[in-house]
Design an enzyme around this catalytic site. Structure first.
Site, short mmCIF file in Angstrom:
data_model
loop_
_atom_site.label_atom_id
_atom_site.label_comp_id
_atom_site.label_asym_id
_atom_site.label_seq_id
_atom_site.Cartn_x
_atom_site.Cartn_y
_atom_site.Cartn_z
N HIS A 103 -0.19 -1.05 21.92
CA HIS A 103 0.11 -2.46 21.70
C HIS A 103 1.08 -2.93 22.78
O HIS A 103 2.08 -2.26 23.05
CB HIS A 103 0.75 -2.67 20.32
CG HIS A 103 1.36 -4.04 20.15
ND1 HIS A 103 0.60 -5.18 20.09
CD2 HIS A 103 2.66 -4.43 20.05
CE1 HIS A 103 1.40 -6.22 19.95
NE2 HIS A 103 2.65 -5.79 19.93
N HIS A 105 2.63 -6.83 24.84
CA HIS A 105 2.74 -8.28 24.79
C HIS A 105 2.18 -8.87 26.08
O HIS A 105 2.82 -9.69 26.74
CB HIS A 105 4.19 -8.70 24.58
CG HIS A 105 4.77 -8.22 23.28
ND1 HIS A 105 6.01 -8.61 22.83
CD2 HIS A 105 4.28 -7.38 22.32
CE1 HIS A 105 6.26 -8.04 21.66
NE2 HIS A 105 5.23 -7.27 21.34
N TYR A 130 -18.44 -6.26 32.12
CA TYR A 130 -17.53 -5.17 31.76
C TYR A 130 -16.69 -5.51 30.54
O TYR A 130 -16.30 -4.62 29.79
CB TYR A 130 -16.66 -4.78 32.95
CG TYR A 130 -17.36 -3.75 33.80
CD1 TYR A 130 -17.16 -2.40 33.58
CD2 TYR A 130 -18.27 -4.14 34.78
CE1 TYR A 130 -17.83 -1.44 34.34
CE2 TYR A 130 -18.94 -3.20 35.54
CZ TYR A 130 -18.72 -1.85 35.30
OH TYR A 130 -19.40 -0.92 36.04
#
Length: 229
Positions: A103, A105, A130
Site C-alpha cells: 500500500h 499513497h 498492459y
C-alpha cells in the site's frame, strides 16, 4: 525432510522475505512511488506474516525491525506493526494466491480520487494493453480513516464479489489514501503498483481524455494473454 531441515528452510525463506521487503520498499521510495513515512508492505509466511512498522519510511527499512505477526494475528517480534495490519490480513484471507501486499499513497492515484475516479467499479478505464493485462479492474473503496477495520471488510467484500464474477482483482484504490495491491511476491506486487500509478499519470496528463480500448481489443488480450478484464 526432517524437522530440523524444515526449520532451516523456513528461516532462509523468512530471511529472504525480509530482504525483499526492504529492497522493494527502497526501490519504490527512490523512484517516487512512495514518500515520507506513507505506505506499508507485508509478506505472508507459512506461519504468519511480516509487515513494515508503523510510520516507517519505505526507503530506510531494516530487515530485523520488520514486525513479525503469528497466524493468530499477534505480534511476536520487531517494531510495532503498521496500523493497516487488519487490511493486509483480510486480503490474505480473501485472496489465497496473495503472498505480498503493498500500500502506498501514490501521487497520481490519490489525485485521481480527488478529481473523480472513472467509476466506482473501475477507477481507470482500460486505456493501455498492459493495464488490462497486468493490473485489471481496480474498484474504488470509499474513504475511511487510515487503519479503519471497516475498510478492510469492504476490500474483502470486493475481492469476493469480483471473483464470483469471474474477474479476480489484484488491486483496490482507497479513496484519498492510495492503492493497495497484492501478488505472489514483492517484486510482482511492485510491478502491479507501478503499472497502476503510471496509467493514472497517463490518464491525468491526456487532454482530452483518451478513449478506452474497445471490447474486441480487450477480448484479443483475453485470448492471447489470459487477461482477466
Amino acid at each position: 525432510m526432517n524437522e530440523e531441515a524444515t526449520h532451516d528452510e523456513a528461516m532462509r525463506s523468512e530471511a529472504f522475505a525480509r530482504d525483499e521487503i526492504c529492497r522493494v520498499g527502497r526501490s519504490l521510495y527512490e523512484r517516487g512511488y512512495a514518500h515520507a513515512s506513507a505506505g506499508n508492505i507485508s509478506v505472508r509466511l507459512d506461519d504468519g506474516f511480516l509487515i513494515t512498522p508503523t510510520d516507517a519510511c519505505l526507503g530506510t527499512l531494516q530487515p530485523q525491525r520488520l514486525a513479525r505477526i503469528d497466524a493468530r494475528g499477534l505480534q511476536t517480534g520487531g517494531d510495532r506493526a503498521s496500523k493497516t495490519l487488519a487490511l493486509h490480513r483480510r486480503i490474505y484471507d480473501s485472496a489465497p494466491g496473495a503472498r505480498c501486499v503493498i500500500h502506498t499513497h501514490a501521487t497520481h492515484l490519490v489525485a485521481l480520487t480527488l478529481q473523480g475516479a472513472w467509476s466506482e467499479d473501475d477507477i481507470l478505464p482500460p486505456i493501455t494493453p498492459y493495464f488490462v493485462m497486468k493490473v485489471g479492474h481496480v474498484p474504488l473503496i470509499p474513504y475511511h480513516r487510515p487503519g479503519d477495520p471497516q475498510a478492510a471488510e469492504q476490500v474483502a467484500g470486493r475481492i469476493g464479489a469480483m471473483a464470483a464474477r469471474g474477474t479476480p482483482i489484484r488491486a483496490v484504490m482507497l479513496e484519498r489514501l492510495g492503492p493497495t495491491v497484492w501478488h505472489a511476491s514483492p517484486a510482482e506486487a511492485s510491478a502491479v503498483l507501478e503499472e497502476l500509478e503510471e496509467t493514472a499519470r497517463l490518464w491525468l496528463l491526456c487532454q482530452p481524455r483518451p478513449q478506452p480500448l474497445d471490447a474486441a481489443r480487450i477480448e484479443e488480450l483475453r485470448r492471447a494473454f489470459g487477461a482477466s478484464w
